[in-house]
Structure formats: C-alpha cells, structure tokens
Scaffold this motif. Structure first.
Motif, PDB file in Angstrom:
ATOM      1  N   GLU A 206      16.904  15.954   6.088  1.00 42.98           N
ATOM      2  CA  GLU A 206      17.298  16.065   4.678  1.00 42.98           C
ATOM      3  C   GLU A 206      18.777  15.745   4.494  1.00 42.98           C
ATOM      4  O   GLU A 206      19.172  15.067   3.537  1.00 42.98           O
ATOM      5  CB  GLU A 206      16.959  17.469   4.153  1.00 42.98           C
ATOM      6  N   ARG A 207      19.586  16.191   5.472  1.00 48.57           N
ATOM      7  CA  ARG A 207      21.029  15.919   5.396  1.00 48.57           C
ATOM      8  C   ARG A 207      21.284  14.415   5.454  1.00 48.57           C
ATOM      9  O   ARG A 207      22.062  13.869   4.701  1.00 48.57           O
ATOM     10  CB  ARG A 207      21.725  16.615   6.561  1.00 48.57           C
ATOM     11  N   GLY A 208      20.537  13.735   6.325  1.00 50.55           N
ATOM     12  CA  GLY A 208      20.664  12.280   6.449  1.00 50.55           C
ATOM     13  C   GLY A 208      20.347  11.599   5.138  1.00 50.55           C
ATOM     14  O   GLY A 208      21.075  10.705   4.681  1.00 50.55           O
ATOM     15  N   ALA A 209      19.268  12.062   4.501  1.00 47.67           N
ATOM     16  CA  ALA A 209      18.825  11.433   3.251  1.00 47.67           C
ATOM     17  C   ALA A 209      19.877  11.592   2.157  1.00 47.67           C
ATOM     18  O   ALA A 209      20.131  10.662   1.388  1.00 47.67           O
ATOM     19  CB  ALA A 209      17.505  12.041   2.806  1.00 47.67           C
ATOM     20  N   THR A 210      20.547  12.763   2.113  1.00 44.99           N
ATOM     21  CA  THR A 210      21.526  12.976   1.047  1.00 44.99           C
ATOM     22  C   THR A 210      22.797  12.155   1.271  1.00 44.99           C
ATOM     23  O   THR A 210      23.526  11.887   0.330  1.00 44.99           O
ATOM     24  CB  THR A 210      21.918  14.464   0.906  1.00 44.99           C
ATOM     25  N   ARG A 211      23.067  11.773   2.532  1.00 47.43           N
ATOM     26  CA  ARG A 211      24.248  10.925   2.683  1.00 47.43           C
ATOM     27  C   ARG A 211      23.811   9.459   2.839  1.00 47.43           C
ATOM     28  O   ARG A 211      24.396   8.666   3.546  1.00 47.43           O
ATOM     29  CB  ARG A 211      25.195  11.367   3.795  1.00 47.43           C
ATOM     30  N   SER A 212      22.730   9.131   2.130  1.00 42.05           N
ATOM     31  CA  SER A 212      22.118   7.800   2.041  1.00 42.05           C
ATOM     32  C   SER A 212      21.789   7.168   3.393  1.00 42.05           C
ATOM     33  O   SER A 212      21.757   5.953   3.530  1.00 42.05           O
ATOM     34  CB  SER A 212      22.951   6.859   1.157  1.00 42.05           C
ATOM     35  N   LYS A 213      21.541   8.014   4.378  1.00 43.43           N
ATOM     36  CA  LYS A 213      21.046   7.512   5.669  1.00 43.43           C
ATOM     37  C   LYS A 213      19.555   7.799   5.663  1.00 43.43           C
ATOM     38  O   LYS A 213      19.119   8.894   5.992  1.00 43.43           O
ATOM     39  CB  LYS A 213      21.746   8.265   6.802  1.00 43.43           C
ATOM     40  N   LYS A 214      18.795   6.829   5.209  1.00 42.81           N
ATOM     41  CA  LYS A 214      17.399   7.135   4.914  1.00 42.81           C
ATOM     42  C   LYS A 214      16.461   6.967   6.105  1.00 42.81           C
ATOM     43  O   LYS A 214      15.280   7.237   6.003  1.00 42.81           O
ATOM     44  CB  LYS A 214      16.933   6.286   3.734  1.00 42.81           C
ATOM     45  N   HIS A 215      16.978   6.477   7.224  1.00 46.92           N
ATOM     46  CA  HIS A 215      16.097   6.384   8.393  1.00 46.92           C
ATOM     47  C   HIS A 215      16.596   7.338   9.474  1.00 46.92           C
ATOM     48  O   HIS A 215      17.760   7.753   9.460  1.00 46.92           O
ATOM     49  CB  HIS A 215      16.046   4.946   8.930  1.00 46.92           C
ATOM     50  N   SER A 216      15.701   7.652  10.365  1.00 41.04           N
ATOM     51  CA  SER A 216      16.058   8.607  11.413  1.00 41.04           C
ATOM     52  C   SER A 216      15.134   8.407  12.609  1.00 41.04           C
ATOM     53  O   SER A 216      13.971   8.057  12.440  1.00 41.04           O
ATOM     54  CB  SER A 216      15.882  10.020  10.839  1.00 41.04           C
ATOM     55  N   ILE A 217      15.683   8.602  13.804  1.00 42.81           N
ATOM     56  CA  ILE A 217      14.851   8.510  15.012  1.00 42.81           C
ATOM     57  C   ILE A 217      14.823   9.880  15.688  1.00 42.81           C
ATOM     58  O   ILE A 217      15.871  10.435  16.031  1.00 42.81           O
ATOM     59  CB  ILE A 217      15.426   7.480  16.028  1.00 42.81           C
ATOM     60  N   ILE A 218      13.626  10.393  15.857  1.00 42.49           N
ATOM     61  CA  ILE A 218      13.439  11.651  16.590  1.00 42.49           C
ATOM     62  C   ILE A 218      12.685  11.308  17.870  1.00 42.49           C
ATOM     63  O   ILE A 218      11.621  10.689  17.811  1.00 42.49           O
ATOM     64  CB  ILE A 218      12.600  12.650  15.764  1.00 42.49           C
ATOM     65  N   ILE A 219      13.244  11.694  19.021  1.00 40.65           N
ATOM     66  CA  ILE A 219      12.530  11.458  20.277  1.00 40.65           C
ATOM     67  C   ILE A 219      11.917  12.774  20.734  1.00 40.65           C
ATOM     68  O   ILE A 219      12.605  13.807  20.777  1.00 40.65           O
ATOM     69  CB  ILE A 219      13.476  10.934  21.384  1.00 40.65           C
ATOM     70  N   VAL A 220      10.641  12.742  21.051  1.00 44.20           N
ATOM     71  CA  VAL A 220      10.003  13.954  21.564  1.00 44.20           C
ATOM     72  C   VAL A 220       9.420  13.670  22.953  1.00 44.20           C
ATOM     73  O   VAL A 220       8.679  12.704  23.145  1.00 44.20           O
ATOM     74  CB  VAL A 220       8.939  14.518  20.571  1.00 44.20           C
ATOM     75  N   ALA A 221       9.822  14.504  23.911  1.00 50.08           N
ATOM     76  CA  ALA A 221       9.270  14.376  25.263  1.00 50.08           C
ATOM     77  C   ALA A 221       7.835  14.900  25.228  1.00 50.08           C
ATOM     78  O   ALA A 221       7.560  15.917  24.577  1.00 50.08           O
ATOM     79  CB  ALA A 221      10.105  15.198  26.241  1.00 50.08           C
ATOM     80  N   GLU A 222       6.938  14.217  25.932  1.00 48.76           N
ATOM     81  CA  GLU A 222       5.516  14.616  25.912  1.00 48.76           C
ATOM     82  C   GLU A 222       5.319  16.063  26.364  1.00 48.76           C
ATOM     83  O   GLU A 222       4.343  16.700  25.983  1.00 48.76           O
ATOM     84  CB  GLU A 222       4.675  13.672  26.780  1.00 48.76           C
ATOM     85  N   GLY A 223       6.257  16.577  27.158  1.00 53.67           N
ATOM     86  CA  GLY A 223       6.154  17.956  27.650  1.00 53.67           C
ATOM     87  C   GLY A 223       6.397  18.989  26.563  1.00 53.67           C
ATOM     88  O   GLY A 223       6.129  20.178  26.749  1.00 53.67           O
ATOM     89  N   VAL A 224       6.916  18.564  25.407  1.00 50.58           N
ATOM     90  CA  VAL A 224       7.137  19.504  24.303  1.00 50.58           C
ATOM     91  C   VAL A 224       5.884  19.546  23.439  1.00 50.58           C
ATOM     92  O   VAL A 224       5.285  20.600  23.223  1.00 50.58           O
ATOM     93  CB  VAL A 224       8.358  19.093  23.444  1.00 50.58           C
ATOM     94  N   MET A 225       5.493  18.387  22.941  1.00 51.94           N
ATOM     95  CA  MET A 225       4.239  18.254  22.174  1.00 51.94           C
ATOM     96  C   MET A 225       4.026  16.777  21.888  1.00 51.94           C
ATOM     97  O   MET A 225       4.915  15.955  22.136  1.00 51.94           O
ATOM     98  CB  MET A 225       4.299  19.051  20.863  1.00 51.94           C
ATOM     99  N   ALA A 226       2.866  16.460  21.349  1.00 52.67           N
ATOM    100  CA  ALA A 226       2.580  15.066  20.994  1.00 52.67           C
ATOM    101  C   ALA A 226       3.375  14.704  19.741  1.00 52.67           C
ATOM    102  O   ALA A 226       3.642  15.566  18.886  1.00 52.67           O
ATOM    103  CB  ALA A 226       1.091  14.902  20.732  1.00 52.67           C
ATOM    104  N   GLY A 227       3.715  13.447  19.619  1.00 48.41           N
ATOM    105  CA  GLY A 227       4.447  12.981  18.436  1.00 48.41           C
ATOM    106  C   GLY A 227       3.678  13.282  17.154  1.00 48.41           C
ATOM    107  O   GLY A 227       4.260  13.705  16.148  1.00 48.41           O
TER     108      GLY A 227
END
Ligand SMILES: Nc1ncnc2c1ncn2[C@@H]1O[C@H](COP(=O)(O)OP(=O)(O)OP(=O)(O)O)[C@@H](O)[C@H]1O
Ligand SMILES: O=P(O)(O)OC[C@H]1O[C@](O)(CO)[C@@H](O)[C@@H]1O
Ligand SMILES: [Mg+2]
Length: 319
Positions: A206-227
């Motif tokens: 949400e913070r990214g969106a308000t400073r007009s950064k509308k894209h974001s990359i989240i990396i999740v390791a398979e050991g945490v959970m499925a994407g």
C-alpha cells in the motif's frame, strides 16, 4: 587405493559434471582408476557402474545436470540394501566412494561409512542448505537463473503496474530467496528462517502504491508457503490482486556459472585427496575462501543457518 567410484544423488545441480570431471582427472593424475555409478544409490545397490577415463569426462564441464544421472532412492535407508550395495562394490574392487549430493545423500553416505565402506561427501545442491560449508555446488547458477527471471518479471510488472509473487525453490532453506531478493531488488522476501508479518507485507504494497510505485516484487521461498497461498492471504485480507509466478525446475538446469565450475573442481579434487589419505566420513566444504573438510555427520545433524546480516540488509534496502 587403486580404484574409487563416484555418484550423484538427490536433486541434480549445475556443476555436478564439473565435480565428476575433477574426481576422474585428479584420480587419474595419481594413477587411481575411477568408475561412475549411474542413478545415485539405485546404481550403488545394483552395481550399475561404468569406467570413467580421461576422455569420458571431456566436454562436460560446461554442461548442467549430471552425466551419471541422479535419483531419490528411498529403499537405501534399509540396512540390508546398503549391505547389498557394499558387496557389489567390493566385487568390483571399488575401495572408496565420492558422493556428490545434499544432506540426504550424506545420510546415506554415513550409513556406508558406519558399515566400514570409505566415503567422502561433496556438497551438490542448489538449495545451499548443507551445514558446515558456506556454498554448495549449483547454488550460484540457480541464483543467477532466478535473478535473470525476476529481472524479466519486473519488466512486465512495471509495464502493467502489477504486483508479482515469485515462488522459488530451496526446500527448508531461504538462501535462494534471500540472495535473489537482494540481487534483484525485491520489495519483500519471505524465508523459512524468519517470521513473516502479513500486515507488514500489505502495508509495504500500500505504501508503494501511494508513492506512485504501482508494481512490486515479493519473493517467497517454497519452505514458507506456495506463492498461490500467499496471493490468497493478501487478497482475502486487503483485497489486493497479485500475479503469481512459480519458477520451478528451471532453477535446477542450465550451464554452470564459472564460480560453480571452479568450486566443483576444487571440491572434487579435494575429495580424492582425502580418500588417498585414507580418510572417510568427511565432507568437503568452503569457509572464508578456504577449502576445508569436516565430519560428515555435522552436515545433516546441525541446522543450516541463513545469513541474518543479509536479511537485515535486504529489508533496509527495500524500503
Ligand atoms: N536416512 C537416510 N539413510 C540412507 N539414505 C538416505 C537417507 N536419507 C536420504 N538418503 C538417500 O539420499 C537420497 C537423496 O536424499 P534427498 O532426496 O534428501 O536429497 P539431497 O541429497 O538432500 O539433495 P537435494 O536436497 O538437493 O535434492 C535419498 O533418495 C536416499 O537414497
Ligand atoms: O524435483 P523434485 O524431486 O520434486 O524436488 C524438488 C526439490 O529439490 C530441490 O530442487 C533440490 O533439493 C528443492 O529445491 C526442491 O524442493
Ligand atoms: Mg537436501
């Protein structure tokens, strides 16, 4: 020692071929004969061996995968099966073995050592999860594949102003996710070694969106959970849509990086030296740029630790 064997086991990793080549060439240099065992412990049990001479490992240093094939052989946990394999090797006059694989493969190797068969372990897994060594063969190549893929995903994420969740491999370890997150400038990284906070992930989006950064990359390791699971959690809690990309087995393939080839060559050659010195039950590794060997038991009884400093840095740089 006149004759030794080499096998690859568990998930294949780029650089395993370079390690096989190093074992064969280092042994040949010292007048020791080498046989390759096909299909990991499956071939050990069945005595599926082939002679490896200087020429047979030519032209493989740059190839991904493993020339000797790999396998997950569940019945190798049985005592009788291990003994059957040792008998096959003794019939073929094999006096020692180099096992190239991950922590699971080391468990199998140690079982052989306890039954009096000499084995030295070489860490080969993209997961970088073998305790006692800072790096394993294949990690650097997998990491570069992941970073290249995320760079591409970022192009489309930016163009469409989408947020992406990228699921990466690593089993119970977060090294691939963490290093890739830092190298590709991801906004958020979830690894099994650190607790995640869903509210914080959403707040970042949400913070990214308000400073007009509308894209974001989240990396999740398979050991945490499925994407897909993470995407659902975010959607259910905050109504935010994300795209999910599961990188999958491309992470295991490809031509090894120069770093992996060098590491594999050093590890393979050192394993032969240890067998020549009459050592067994040792694992080779690298710490502070120094080649080392240590008790193989440590490599599966201790817990792999990720670099806490890197995690902190990643968080600081992705604000
Ligand atoms: N407790 C054990 N006793 C005997 N053999 C084992 C044991 N655990 C694993 N192995 C053998 O090692 C093989 C490989 O183990 P595993 O599937 O855990 O992969 P790994 O070597 O850890 O590599 P990676 O995690 O990179 O796939 C198993 O299929 C089995 O043959
Ligand atoms: O190809 P398989 O047997 O499903 O194995 C996948 C697993 O192997 C690895 O690629 C290597 O250990 C892990 O990252 C992953 O969890
Ligand atoms: Mg493993």
């Amino acid at each position: 020692m006149k004759k030794i064997a080499v096998l690859t086991s568990g998930g294949d990793a780029p650089g395993m071929n370079a390690a096989i080549r190093a074992v064969v060439r280092k042994a040949a240099y010292h007048g020791i004969e080498v046989v390759g065992i096909n299909h990991g412990y499956e071939g050990f049990i069945n005595g599926s061996i082939e002679p490896l001479d200087l020429g047979s490992v030519g032209g493989i240093i740059q190839r991904g995968g493993t020339k000797l094939y790999s396998a997950r052989c569940l019945k190798f946990k049985e005592d009788a099966v291990q003994e059957q394999g040792i008998a096959k090797m003794r019939e073929a006059n094999v006096e020692g073995l180099v096992v190239i694989g991950g922590d699971g493969s080391y468990r199998g190797a140690m079982a052989l050592v306890k039954k009096g068969f000499p084995v030295v372990g070489v860490p080969g897994t993209i997961d970088n999860d073998v305790p006692g060594t800072e790096y394993t063969i294949g990690f650097d190549t997998a990491l570069n594949t992941v970073v290249e893929s995320i760079d591409k995903i970022r192009d489309t994420a930016t163009s469409h102003e989408n947020s992406f969740i990228v699921e990466v491999m690593g089993r119970d370890a977060g090294d691939i996710a963490l290093w890739a997150g830092l190298a590709a400038g991801a906004e958020t990284v979830l690894i099994p070694e650190e607790e995640y906070n869903l509210d914080e992930i959403i707040a970042r989006l949400e913070r990214g969106a308000t400073r007009s950064k509308k894209h974001s990359i989240i990396i999740v390791a398979e050991g945490v959970m499925a994407g897909s699971e993470l995407a659902k959690l975010i959607k259910d809690k905050a109504g935010i849509e994300t795209r999910v990309s599961v990188l999958g087995h491309i992470q295991r393939g490809g031509s090894p990086t120069a770093r992996d080839r060098v590491l594999a060559s050093r590890f393979g050659a050192h394993a032969v030296e240890l067998l020549m010195e009459g050592k067994s039950g040792r694992a080779v590794g690298i710490r502070n740029h120094q080649l080392i060997d240590y008790d193989m038991t440590e490599a599966f009884e201790k817990h792999h630790e990720s670099d806490v400093g890197l995690y902190t840095l990643m968080k600081e740089l992705s604000i």
